[in-house]
Design an enzyme around this catalytic site. Structure first.
Site, PDB file in Angstrom:
ATOM      1  N   THR A 120      -9.514  -5.108  -6.569  1.00  0.00           N
ATOM      2  CA  THR A 120      -8.833  -5.758  -5.448  1.00  0.00           C
ATOM      3  C   THR A 120      -9.458  -7.106  -5.104  1.00  0.00           C
ATOM      4  O   THR A 120     -10.650  -7.320  -5.329  1.00  0.00           O
ATOM      5  CB  THR A 120      -8.903  -4.834  -4.206  1.00  0.00           C
ATOM      6  N   ASP A 121      -8.664  -7.959  -4.501  1.00  0.00           N
ATOM      7  CA  ASP A 121      -9.195  -9.256  -4.035  1.00  0.00           C
ATOM      8  C   ASP A 121     -10.102  -9.087  -2.810  1.00  0.00           C
ATOM      9  O   ASP A 121     -10.814 -10.020  -2.433  1.00  0.00           O
ATOM     10  CB  ASP A 121      -8.052 -10.237  -3.722  1.00  0.00           C
ATOM     11  N   GLU A 122     -10.092  -7.878  -2.197  1.00  0.00           N
ATOM     12  CA  GLU A 122     -10.917  -7.690  -0.992  1.00  0.00           C
ATOM     13  C   GLU A 122     -12.405  -7.773  -1.291  1.00  0.00           C
ATOM     14  O   GLU A 122     -13.208  -7.921  -0.374  1.00  0.00           O
ATOM     15  CB  GLU A 122     -10.575  -6.361  -0.309  1.00  0.00           C
ATOM     16  N   TYR A 147     -14.469   0.125   2.281  1.00  0.00           N
ATOM     17  CA  TYR A 147     -13.582   0.174   1.098  1.00  0.00           C
ATOM     18  C   TYR A 147     -13.930  -0.938   0.113  1.00  0.00           C
ATOM     19  O   TYR A 147     -14.184  -0.686  -1.071  1.00  0.00           O
ATOM     20  CB  TYR A 147     -12.114   0.055   1.529  1.00  0.00           C
ATOM     21  N   LYS A 151     -15.407  -0.861  -3.839  1.00  0.00           N
ATOM     22  CA  LYS A 151     -14.681  -1.457  -4.983  1.00  0.00           C
ATOM     23  C   LYS A 151     -15.566  -2.510  -5.653  1.00  0.00           C
ATOM     24  O   LYS A 151     -15.594  -2.629  -6.882  1.00  0.00           O
ATOM     25  CB  LYS A 151     -13.352  -2.076  -4.527  1.00  0.00           C
ATOM     26  N   PRO A 189       5.166  -0.293   4.490  1.00  0.00           N
ATOM     27  CA  PRO A 189       5.904   0.970   4.671  1.00  0.00           C
ATOM     28  C   PRO A 189       5.758   1.558   6.067  1.00  0.00           C
ATOM     29  O   PRO A 189       6.683   2.199   6.560  1.00  0.00           O
ATOM     30  CB  PRO A 189       5.279   1.919   3.632  1.00  0.00           C
ATOM     31  N   ARG A 190       4.601   1.343   6.693  1.00  0.00           N
ATOM     32  CA  ARG A 190       4.444   1.879   8.053  1.00  0.00           C
ATOM     33  C   ARG A 190       5.471   1.266   8.987  1.00  0.00           C
ATOM     34  O   ARG A 190       6.113   1.973   9.778  1.00  0.00           O
ATOM     35  CB  ARG A 190       3.024   1.608   8.582  1.00  0.00           C
ATOM     36  N   LEU A 203       1.385  -3.928  15.339  1.00  0.00           N
ATOM     37  CA  LEU A 203       0.708  -5.082  14.741  1.00  0.00           C
ATOM     38  C   LEU A 203      -0.734  -5.122  15.231  1.00  0.00           C
ATOM     39  O   LEU A 203      -0.980  -5.064  16.441  1.00  0.00           O
ATOM     40  CB  LEU A 203       1.445  -6.358  15.169  1.00  0.00           C
ATOM     41  N   ARG A 211      -2.057 -12.200   4.277  1.00  0.00           N
ATOM     42  CA  ARG A 211      -2.195 -11.447   3.037  1.00  0.00           C
ATOM     43  C   ARG A 211      -1.330 -12.136   1.977  1.00  0.00           C
ATOM     44  O   ARG A 211      -0.335 -12.785   2.294  1.00  0.00           O
ATOM     45  CB  ARG A 211      -1.761  -9.983   3.220  1.00  0.00           C
TER      46      ARG A 211
HETATM   47  P1  NAD Z   1      -3.158   4.978  -3.590  1.00  0.00           P
HETATM   48  O1  NAD Z   1      -4.091   5.361  -2.508  1.00  0.00           O
HETATM   49  O2  NAD Z   1      -1.699   4.920  -3.332  1.00  0.00           O
HETATM   50  O3  NAD Z   1      -3.373   5.966  -4.836  1.00  0.00           O
HETATM   51  C1  NAD Z   1      -4.630   6.382  -5.278  1.00  0.00           C
HETATM   52  C2  NAD Z   1      -4.441   7.568  -6.226  1.00  0.00           C
HETATM   53  O4  NAD Z   1      -5.745   7.968  -6.692  1.00  0.00           O
HETATM   54  C3  NAD Z   1      -3.798   8.784  -5.571  1.00  0.00           C
HETATM   55  O5  NAD Z   1      -2.818   9.330  -6.409  1.00  0.00           O
HETATM   56  C4  NAD Z   1      -4.963   9.749  -5.394  1.00  0.00           C
HETATM   57  O6  NAD Z   1      -4.570  11.105  -5.441  1.00  0.00           O
HETATM   58  C5  NAD Z   1      -5.833   9.373  -6.594  1.00  0.00           C
HETATM   59  N1  NAD Z   1      -7.236   9.747  -6.390  1.00  0.00           N
HETATM   60  C6  NAD Z   1      -8.015   9.488  -5.294  1.00  0.00           C
HETATM   61  N2  NAD Z   1      -9.244  10.009  -5.472  1.00  0.00           N
HETATM   62  C7  NAD Z   1      -9.251  10.568  -6.704  1.00  0.00           C
HETATM   63  C8  NAD Z   1     -10.227  11.252  -7.463  1.00  0.00           C
HETATM   64  N3  NAD Z   1     -11.472  11.470  -6.974  1.00  0.00           N
HETATM   65  N4  NAD Z   1      -9.908  11.691  -8.700  1.00  0.00           N
HETATM   66  C9  NAD Z   1      -8.666  11.487  -9.199  1.00  0.00           C
HETATM   67  N5  NAD Z   1      -7.691  10.866  -8.523  1.00  0.00           N
HETATM   68  C10 NAD Z   1      -7.981  10.409  -7.288  1.00  0.00           C
HETATM   69  O7  NAD Z   1      -3.705   3.587  -4.143  1.00  0.00           O
HETATM   70  P2  NAD Z   1      -2.941   2.316  -4.755  1.00  0.00           P
HETATM   71  O8  NAD Z   1      -2.516   1.440  -3.650  1.00  0.00           O
HETATM   72  O9  NAD Z   1      -1.954   2.799  -5.749  1.00  0.00           O
HETATM   73  O10 NAD Z   1      -4.159   1.601  -5.489  1.00  0.00           O
HETATM   74  C11 NAD Z   1      -4.449   1.864  -6.860  1.00  0.00           C
HETATM   75  C12 NAD Z   1      -5.603   0.984  -7.298  1.00  0.00           C
HETATM   76  O11 NAD Z   1      -5.255  -0.382  -7.133  1.00  0.00           O
HETATM   77  C13 NAD Z   1      -6.891   1.198  -6.497  1.00  0.00           C
HETATM   78  O12 NAD Z   1      -7.985   1.129  -7.385  1.00  0.00           O
HETATM   79  C14 NAD Z   1      -6.909   0.037  -5.513  1.00  0.00           C
HETATM   80  O13 NAD Z   1      -8.223  -0.306  -5.157  1.00  0.00           O
HETATM   81  C15 NAD Z   1      -6.247  -1.045  -6.346  1.00  0.00           C
HETATM   82  N6  NAD Z   1      -5.557  -2.108  -5.581  1.00  0.00           N
HETATM   83  C16 NAD Z   1      -4.603  -1.784  -4.663  1.00  0.00           C
HETATM   84  C17 NAD Z   1      -3.926  -2.803  -3.989  1.00  0.00           C
HETATM   85  C18 NAD Z   1      -2.837  -2.511  -2.980  1.00  0.00           C
HETATM   86  O14 NAD Z   1      -2.335  -3.445  -2.354  1.00  0.00           O
HETATM   87  N7  NAD Z   1      -2.430  -1.271  -2.790  1.00  0.00           N
HETATM   88  C19 NAD Z   1      -4.226  -4.146  -4.273  1.00  0.00           C
HETATM   89  C20 NAD Z   1      -5.208  -4.421  -5.220  1.00  0.00           C
HETATM   90  C21 NAD Z   1      -5.848  -3.392  -5.875  1.00  0.00           C
HETATM   91  O1  TDX Z   2      -0.156  -0.796  11.166  1.00  0.00           O
HETATM   92  C1  TDX Z   2      -0.714  -1.776  10.680  1.00  0.00           C
HETATM   93  N1  TDX Z   2      -0.656  -2.972  11.327  1.00  0.00           N
HETATM   94  C2  TDX Z   2      -1.236  -4.104  10.868  1.00  0.00           C
HETATM   95  O2  TDX Z   2      -1.132  -5.156  11.501  1.00  0.00           O
HETATM   96  C3  TDX Z   2      -1.435  -1.729   9.425  1.00  0.00           C
HETATM   97  C4  TDX Z   2      -1.510  -0.427   8.654  1.00  0.00           C
HETATM   98  C5  TDX Z   2      -1.996  -2.880   8.947  1.00  0.00           C
HETATM   99  N2  TDX Z   2      -1.916  -4.038   9.645  1.00  0.00           N
HETATM  100  C6  TDX Z   2      -2.489  -5.281   9.084  1.00  0.00           C
HETATM  101  C7  TDX Z   2      -3.897  -5.172   8.537  1.00  0.00           C
HETATM  102  C8  TDX Z   2      -3.888  -6.153   7.382  1.00  0.00           C
HETATM  103  O3  TDX Z   2      -4.147  -7.472   7.850  1.00  0.00           O
HETATM  104  O4  TDX Z   2      -1.671  -5.585   7.944  1.00  0.00           O
HETATM  105  C9  TDX Z   2      -2.450  -6.095   6.860  1.00  0.00           C
HETATM  106  C10 TDX Z   2      -2.284  -5.207   5.652  1.00  0.00           C
HETATM  107  O5  TDX Z   2      -2.902  -3.975   5.944  1.00  0.00           O
HETATM  108  P1  TDX Z   2      -3.010  -2.796   4.855  1.00  0.00           P
HETATM  109  O6  TDX Z   2      -1.658  -2.422   4.378  1.00  0.00           O
HETATM  110  O7  TDX Z   2      -3.889  -1.733   5.427  1.00  0.00           O
HETATM  111  O8  TDX Z   2      -3.693  -3.571   3.633  1.00  0.00           O
HETATM  112  P2  TDX Z   2      -5.092  -4.303   3.436  1.00  0.00           P
HETATM  113  O9  TDX Z   2      -6.109  -3.831   4.400  1.00  0.00           O
HETATM  114  O10 TDX Z   2      -4.825  -5.776   3.349  1.00  0.00           O
HETATM  115  O11 TDX Z   2      -5.505  -3.705   1.979  1.00  0.00           O
HETATM  116  C11 TDX Z   2      -4.496  -3.524   0.962  1.00  0.00           C
HETATM  117  O12 TDX Z   2      -4.544  -4.547   0.001  1.00  0.00           O
HETATM  118  C12 TDX Z   2      -5.660  -4.603  -0.827  1.00  0.00           C
HETATM  119  C13 TDX Z   2      -4.677  -2.171   0.269  1.00  0.00           C
HETATM  120  O13 TDX Z   2      -4.636  -1.129   1.226  1.00  0.00           O
HETATM  121  C14 TDX Z   2      -5.957  -2.139  -0.516  1.00  0.00           C
HETATM  122  O14 TDX Z   2      -6.075  -0.899  -1.220  1.00  0.00           O
HETATM  123  C15 TDX Z   2      -5.927  -3.267  -1.495  1.00  0.00           C
HETATM  124  O15 TDX Z   2      -7.139  -3.323  -2.184  1.00  0.00           O
END
Ligand code: NAD
Ligand code: TDX
Length: 331
Positions: A120-122, A147, A151, A189-190, A203, A211
């Protein structure tokens, strides 16, 4: 290619598996997923006859060694991923993100199997709102949250295993994803499902945080490109130049759903909330000739809203529990 996809029942992993089955029917896909609260069999239902789903944990050394031994490449998505959960309870993040990645690394090392590690970029921390800078692969790591720090630790392990043991691995650090099958705990999605269930969107703070949004299919296309054409040992940053502040994303969702754009609540801000993320994706464009296809965020949001409308049975069972957790935290 025999592909092992860890975390393939989560948001990005499931979309990756769908795309692989569609675009690379010659591949054999095994998903290893612990089916935590964030993973679901239903996300893989459309492809259940085309893949093998193993219900197991990435910290289970014997299982991981066995499955890696049956594979040509591993795409490692599995992680604990929600920043707010990490703030409330960091321990599972240490276990899965750090020990889990270590376990995967030891298995690919013992079998000489190719690894792509999804990150992740975080890990880079935050940028100032008015900075001309964006993250590049040489930006120093400066993670803010539990988190992001786990990572970052995982990325460092991958780099060390490449250098010390010659593991054939690449890393990608991607910006915020959106699209189908994303858990309702996450921002987009929330808000959509809050409107669909008669709740008001929430918010954090003023909503000025920025983001850099990318459609999940674009992220996964880039991962596939790196897996096949990436240079071993390299880190690639994936982004689609989709910077937008949270308030304007929320107002777009409200407008697309036919609501008043002021029809939301300001709630308690996230502790340590990063102000801005932004990726410079030019090496991916120039070296791997990758480009995003979903370049219109409003259109992407419209399609995502339609998906959540049409797939209430997928998200409805989780919605009340997630909102109860947020309510306890004043969010
Ligand atoms: P997610 O939380 O939707 O899914 C994570 C999956 O990993 C789930 O299916 C969960 O059951 C599985 N999991 C968790 N712990 C586990 C374990 N111990 N063993 C096996 N499986 C396990 O996450 P996501 O949003 O799909 O993210 C996937 C990857 O991409 C992560 O590595 C995350 O850091 C990275 N990422 C996510 C975002 C984003 O915006 N969502 C952005 C950049 C990078
Ligand atoms: O209800 C909310 N209201 C709100 O204002 C939630 C859930 C979030 N936020 C804000 C927080 C962040 O600035 O929205 C932005 C996005 O929040 P998240 O969806 O929780 O994402 P973020 O914290 O940016 O992290 C996501 O992107 C990088 C993923 O969850 C990470 O797994 C990924 O690495």
């Amino acid at each position: 290619m025999r592909l092992l996809v860890t975390g393939g029942a989560g948001f990005i992993g499931a979309n990756f598996v769908h795309a692989t089955v569609r675009d690379h029917p010659e591949d054999r896909v095994t998903v290893l997923d612990a089916l935590t609260y964030a993973g679901s069999r239903e996300s893989l239902a459309p492809v259940e006859n085309d893949i093998r789903l193993v219900h197991g944990d990435i910290t289970d050394r014997d299982l991981v060694v066995q499955l890696v031994g049956e594979s040509d490449a591993v795409v490692h998505f599995a992680a604990e991923t929600h920043v707010d959960n990490a703030l409330a309870q960091p321990e599972p993040f240490l276990r899965t993100n750090v020990i889990g990645t270590f376990t995967v690394l030891e298995a690919v090392r013992s079998h000489g199997v190719r690894l792509h590690h999804v990150s992740t970029d975080e890990v880079y921390g935050e940028l100032a709102l008015d900075s001309p800078r964006r993250f590049t692969e040489s930006t120093p790591y400066n993670p803010s949250s539990p988190y992001a720090s786990t990572k970052a630790a995982a990325d460092m392990l991958v780099r060390a295993w490449v250098r010390s043991y010659g593991v054939r691995a690449t890393i990608s650090n991607c910006s915020n994803n959106y699209g189908p099958y994303q858990h309702v705990e996450k921002f987009i999605p929330r808000q959509i499902t809050n409107v669909l269930t008669g709740r008001r969107p929430k918010l954090y703070g003023s909503g000025a945080n920025v983001r850099d949004w990318i459609h999940v299919d674009d992220h996964n296309n880039a991962v596939r490109r790196i897996l096949t054409d990436g240079q071993i040992g390299r880190t690639y940053l994936i982004g689609a130049e989709g910077e937008r502040d949270n308030l304007s994303v929320l107002r777009t969702i409200l407008r697309l759903m036919g609501r008043d754009t002021d029809d939301f609540d300001h709630v308690t801000d996230r502790a340590g909330h990063d102000l801005r993320y932004a990726i410079d994706p030019s090496p991916l464009y120039d070296e791997l000739l990758w480009a995003p296809k979903h370049t219109d965020l409003n259109e992407g949001l419209r399609e995502t809203i339609d998906w959540y409308r049409a797939n209430e049975s997928w998200w409805a069972p989780m919605k009340d529990v997630v909102e109860a957790g947020y309510a306890e935290r004043g969010q």
